[in-house]
Design a protein around this motif. Structure first.
Motif, short mmCIF file in Angstrom:
data_model
loop_
_atom_site.label_atom_id
_atom_site.label_comp_id
_atom_site.label_asym_id
_atom_site.label_seq_id
_atom_site.Cartn_x
_atom_site.Cartn_y
_atom_site.Cartn_z
N SER A 345 0.83 -1.21 0.00
CA SER A 345 0.00 0.00 0.00
C SER A 345 0.87 1.26 0.00
O SER A 345 0.39 2.35 -0.31
CB SER A 345 -0.93 0.01 1.22
N GLN A 370 -2.72 -7.91 -1.87
CA GLN A 370 -2.41 -6.47 -1.84
C GLN A 370 -2.37 -5.88 -3.25
O GLN A 370 -2.81 -4.74 -3.46
CB GLN A 370 -1.07 -6.24 -1.14
N ALA A 374 -4.68 -2.98 -4.91
CA ALA A 374 -4.07 -1.81 -5.55
C ALA A 374 -4.54 -1.61 -6.98
O ALA A 374 -4.14 -0.64 -7.63
CB ALA A 374 -2.54 -1.94 -5.51
#
Length: 396
Positions: A345, A370, A374
């Motif tokens: 992040s 993740q 994103a």
């Protein structure tokens, strides 16, 4: 495509077969190795058999393929088949071995499920098996042809011409063919199989990622594996193989390779997973790439981080590259935000990025989640697992 009749039978029996696969696969391997002990000695990874991970991987592959056939009959799980086929090709698997597997696998299914395996059920699952097997045989034939070994003889003797110490647990071996043949072509991210003869006479095989792309040698890196059990081949290579030794090596294979083009790429690794990423990064640097490149690496500490200096040097050669490193237990001066586990992040990931991941399964799951958050498309996230792929059919 599975026939309509078999589709209904497999759909109806999939819960029973899937629920019993944990019993079926150990019995299958026990039967196979009892009839052909040379396979355990010279082909199958004895360590993965001992800890059960290979058996789990086989179960996952069979269940994933059967599920795909009944849930998505219009599509074939090509990504899964490609991964398996590349591993098979690196071992020199031939079509003659598939009937052997079928014989002992179906005997195990019949023993575990008993009267539930009627003639119709057996025929339906036989159709599943041969759809998968014939697809793999076809893919493997193309891989052998591309490698210049149409008969599946992928092996050739190599001499170790250099050995480099990367960390206390990681060594890099540079090898050249003994017979003077050209260094086989390889794509960034691929691996070779290495066969060694152990003290008990077994000829065990392991796969190691190509960690660089020198013009005059194949370069692969090996981490010493300790645990229960210790890595037979990795420890043998570390303890007994130096410059001048001869190793039997396969042609390069592997389907997780750096795609050509100019789109942004993210290379994410943990631990020894940095080896194929180093190969990709060195290729980008050698070709003077102007692509946007984001390198992410997670490790225990500076001391365990193999290719740490290479990461900095190669990144420095690329005009649009940046590296982010996280250590769980930093030993030197390191920014607070880079302590702990990799946090994607914090990264500026541009649209259209293709991600390549390599490392332990928990890292792969976290990194993939993740990247999806994103905004990276699932189809653009590719991963490589060292050892049996226990994620097969799950991560796409």
């Amino acid at each position: 495509m599975l026939s309509p009749k078999s589709t209904e039978i497999v759909r109806a029996t999939l819960p029973a077969v899937g629920g019993a696969i944990g019993e079926i696969t150990p019995l299958f391997y026990d039967r196979l190795f009892a009839a052909h002990p040379e396979l355990l000695r010279d082909l199958f990874n004895r360590g993965n058999q001992a800890n059960g991970s290979q058996r789990q991987a086989l179960a996952g592959a069979i269940a994933a393929f059967a599920t795909a056939l009944v849930e998505h009959p219009e599509a074939r799980p090509d990504a899964m088949l490609s991964r398996i086929a590349h591993k098979h090709a690196s071992l020199g698997i031939t079509p003659e071995q598939y009937p052997l597997v079928q014989k002992h696998l179906f005997a195990a299914i019949a023993e575990v499920l008993g009267d539930a395996v009627t003639a119709e059920v057996a025929a339906a699952w036989d159709e599943v098996y041969w759809l998968m097997a014939n697809a793999l045989i076809a893919i493997e034939a193309r891989l052998y042809e591309r490698a210049g070994t149409p008969d599946g003889d992928v092996w050739f003797p190599c001499r170790v011409v250099a050995r480099l110490t990367e960390t206390a647990e990681v060594a890099t071996f540079l090898v050249r063919p003994l017979d003077g043949r050209p260094i086989p072509a390889a794509r960034p991210g691929q691996y070779v199989s290495v066969q060694v003869e152990l003290p008990d006479g077994a000829r065990q095989i392991r796969q190691y990622s190509l960690s660089g792309h020198p013009d005059d040698a194949l370069s692969f890196s090996v981490k010493r594996v300790t645990g229960t059990p210790d890595g037979e081949v990795s420890n043998h290579l570390h303890d007994h193989v130096g410059v001048g030794a001869v190793l039997t090596v396969s042609a390069p294979f592997g389907d997780v390779t750096l795609a050509d083009g100019d789109s942004p790429v993210l290379l994410a690794s943990a631990g020894i997973g940095c080896t194929p990423m180093t190969g990709m990064l060195s290729h980008l640097a050698a070709t003077g790439s102007t692509r946007r490149v984001i390198s992410v690496h997670a490790d225990h500490s500076e001391a365990t981080h193999a290719f740490r200096e290479d990461l900095a040097q190669l990144t420095g050669k690329l005009p649009n590259a940046v590296a982010h490193v996280w250590y769980e237990r930093p030993e030197g001066s390191w920014p607070a935000e880079r302590t702990g586990r990799a946090d994607f992040s914090r990264l500026d990931i541009p649209a259209g990025t293709t991600g390549y991941l390599c490392g332990p399964l928990p890292f792969l799951r976290s990194a993939r989640a993740q990247l999806l958050t994103a905004g990276v498309a699932a189809a653009d996230i590719h991963y490589e697992v060292f050892g049996p792929d226990l994620w097969l059919g799950e991560a796409g």
